[in-house]
Design an enzyme around this catalytic site. Structure first.
Site, mmCIF file in Angstrom:
data_model
loop_
_atom_site.group_PDB
_atom_site.id
_atom_site.type_symbol
_atom_site.label_atom_id
_atom_site.label_comp_id
_atom_site.label_asym_id
_atom_site.label_seq_id
_atom_site.Cartn_x
_atom_site.Cartn_y
_atom_site.Cartn_z
ATOM 1 N N ASP A 128 -17.791 13.457 3.548
ATOM 2 C CA ASP A 128 -16.676 13.887 2.816
ATOM 3 C C ASP A 128 -15.785 14.180 4.054
ATOM 4 O OD1 ASP A 128 -14.648 15.237 1.905
ATOM 5 O OD2 ASP A 128 -15.942 16.163 0.164
ATOM 6 N N LEU A 179 -8.917 5.655 7.162
ATOM 7 C CA LEU A 179 -8.138 5.288 6.319
ATOM 8 C C LEU A 179 -8.522 6.180 5.025
ATOM 9 C CD1 LEU A 179 -9.653 1.406 6.170
ATOM 10 C CD2 LEU A 179 -7.628 2.254 7.084
ATOM 11 N N GLY A 232 -8.203 8.773 2.377
ATOM 12 C CA GLY A 232 -7.097 9.487 1.680
ATOM 13 C C GLY A 232 -7.064 9.388 0.298
ATOM 14 N N ILE A 233 -6.292 10.280 -0.228
ATOM 15 C CA ILE A 233 -5.663 10.211 -1.596
ATOM 16 C C ILE A 233 -4.724 9.223 -2.014
ATOM 17 C CG2 ILE A 233 -5.461 11.305 -3.861
ATOM 18 C CD1 ILE A 233 -7.477 13.308 -3.368
ATOM 19 N N ASN A 284 4.547 3.822 4.418
ATOM 20 C CA ASN A 284 5.840 3.612 4.150
ATOM 21 C C ASN A 284 6.517 4.962 3.774
ATOM 22 O OD1 ASN A 284 6.845 2.627 1.334
ATOM 23 N ND2 ASN A 284 4.906 1.835 1.764
ATOM 24 N N TYR A 301 2.328 13.117 -1.434
ATOM 25 C CA TYR A 301 1.657 11.957 -0.334
ATOM 26 C C TYR A 301 2.117 11.824 0.902
ATOM 27 C CZ TYR A 301 -0.099 7.163 0.373
ATOM 28 O OH TYR A 301 -0.679 6.001 0.905
ATOM 29 N N LYS A 319 1.374 12.074 4.935
ATOM 30 C CA LYS A 319 1.356 11.156 6.142
ATOM 31 C C LYS A 319 2.133 11.475 7.180
ATOM 32 C CE LYS A 319 -1.741 8.496 3.817
ATOM 33 N NZ LYS A 319 -2.928 8.013 4.310
ATOM 34 N N SER A 340 3.034 -2.537 0.971
ATOM 35 C CA SER A 340 2.473 -2.547 -0.390
ATOM 36 C C SER A 340 1.300 -3.498 -0.132
ATOM 37 C CB SER A 340 3.216 -3.152 -1.331
ATOM 38 O OG SER A 340 4.483 -2.352 -1.618
ATOM 39 N N ARG A 345 10.279 -5.064 -5.672
ATOM 40 C CA ARG A 345 10.198 -4.217 -4.434
ATOM 41 C C ARG A 345 9.088 -4.766 -3.436
ATOM 42 N NH1 ARG A 345 6.987 -0.181 -2.742
ATOM 43 N NH2 ARG A 345 7.573 1.274 -1.101
HETATM 44 C C1 15L Z 1 1.427 3.504 -0.412
HETATM 45 O O1 15L Z 1 1.337 4.004 0.544
HETATM 46 C C2 15L Z 1 0.330 3.404 -1.478
HETATM 47 O O2 15L Z 1 -1.046 3.869 -1.062
HETATM 48 C C3 15L Z 1 0.022 2.116 -2.022
HETATM 49 O O3 15L Z 1 -0.881 2.262 -3.075
HETATM 50 C C4 15L Z 1 1.412 1.407 -2.493
HETATM 51 O O4 15L Z 1 1.919 1.818 -3.748
HETATM 52 C C5 15L Z 1 2.411 1.301 -1.395
HETATM 53 O O5 15L Z 1 2.376 2.482 -0.736
HETATM 54 C C6 15L Z 1 3.918 0.980 -2.020
HETATM 55 O O6 15L Z 1 4.660 1.411 -1.146
HETATM 56 O O7 15L Z 1 4.003 -0.035 -2.458
#
Ligand code: 15L
Length: 268
Positions: free
Chosen positions: A48, A68, A70-71, A112, A136, A140, A165, A174
């Site tokens: 963990d 990598l 992460g939740i 992003n 979230y 980041k 994505s 999108r």
């Molecule tokens: C992210 O950071 C997510 O982890 C991923 O699941 C997508 O949804 C992506 O962004 C996104 O912006 O589409």
């Protein structure tokens, strides 16, 4: 070269595991979940990221750490305590463990969503002001700040990849801007792991989509040349639902809409 990858059993981790198989002297795959048995040149470890000592043991004798673990968000944002323990404390633990073990490079899976509240007319690059759209996204931002600190203070070479994505193919409107294919993701991480010495970089994890909101122009030297583009899937687009009125104004799309109680007109 010896590489540790956290979150190896996740969606991106599994694709990188396959795509980078056989490239390194040792590919140490770490996750809290079970993984497929180790193949040639691989080693699987289970821990963990909340456990600093376990992270430090996993970093021993590694040249590079790909972080990598992460939740994520979907379908709804996770509660703050989970984001805090995995994405904030866990990311600190991995960076600190890497420093203690003398790791020379960290490739951090950012998102992003650190710039999610920029309007779509704005093209974001590495220097664009952070405007996270979720907790979230905030986690980041923290990871990128930590990356800066460990690069400047400890001389670790750090790459922060703001992944768009990650899907096999674009799945909504999108994603005609934000999509990154599996193949391009492998290429981007590989370039960051194997590039000659650099201090700190921020890059966008995006394929060569005609409509993209992000620029990697400053990263030409890295040699990332996406091979896929969302417009190759244009025939599938008509069947995809339109975005709602708020989501379609901002880079982060539906992440901006989650729990929104502000005034979009005040967001410049
Ligand atoms: C992210 O950071 C997510 O982890 C991923 O699941 C997508 O949804 C992506 O962004 C996104 O912006 O589409």
């Amino acid at each position: 070269m010896r590489v540790l990858m956290t979150g190896a059993a996740g969606e991106i981790g599994q694709v990188l595991r396959r795509g980078l198989a056989g490239r390194y002297d040792l590919f140490r795959l770490a996750d809290i979940a079970d993984q497929a048995p180790a193949g040639k040149g691989e080693e699987c470890v289970k821990f963990d990221v909340g456990d600093l000592d376990a992270a430090a043991a996993a970093c021993q004798s590694m040249d590079c750490v790909v972080h990598l673990a992460g939740i994520p968000v979907e379908p709804q944002e996770n509660a703050w305590p989970q984001i805090h323990s995995t994405n904030i404390v866990g990311t600190y633990n991995v960076f600190e463990a890497a420093r203690r073990a003398g790791v020379r490079r960290i490739v951090f899976a950012s998102s992003n969503h650190v710039v999610g509240f920029h309007r779509r007319e704005t093209v974001a690059d590495a220097d664009t002001t952070m405007r996270p759209d979720t907790f979230y996204g905030v986690s980041k931002v923290f990871g990128e700040a930590l990356g800066r600190l460990y690069a400047d203070k400890h001389g670790i070479s750090v790459a922060c990849l703001r992944i768009g994505s990650f899907r096999e193919r674009p799945e909504d409107q999108r994603q005609f801007a934000t999509w990154i294919s599996h193949r391009d993701t492998v290429q981007l991480f590989q370039r960051c792991i194997e590039a000659p010495q650099f201090h700190f970089l921020v890059g966008y994890g995006v394929s060569d989509n005609a409509e993209k909101f992000w620029s990697n122009q400053e990263l030409e030297w890295l040699g990332y040349r996406p091979e896929d583009k969302a417009q190759d899937h244009a025939s599938e687009r008509a069947a995809m639902p339109e975005e709602d009125a708020l989501s379609r104004q901002f880079h982060g799309g539906s992440f901006c809409t989650m729990n929104f109680s502000g005034n979009p007109d005040q967001i410049d």
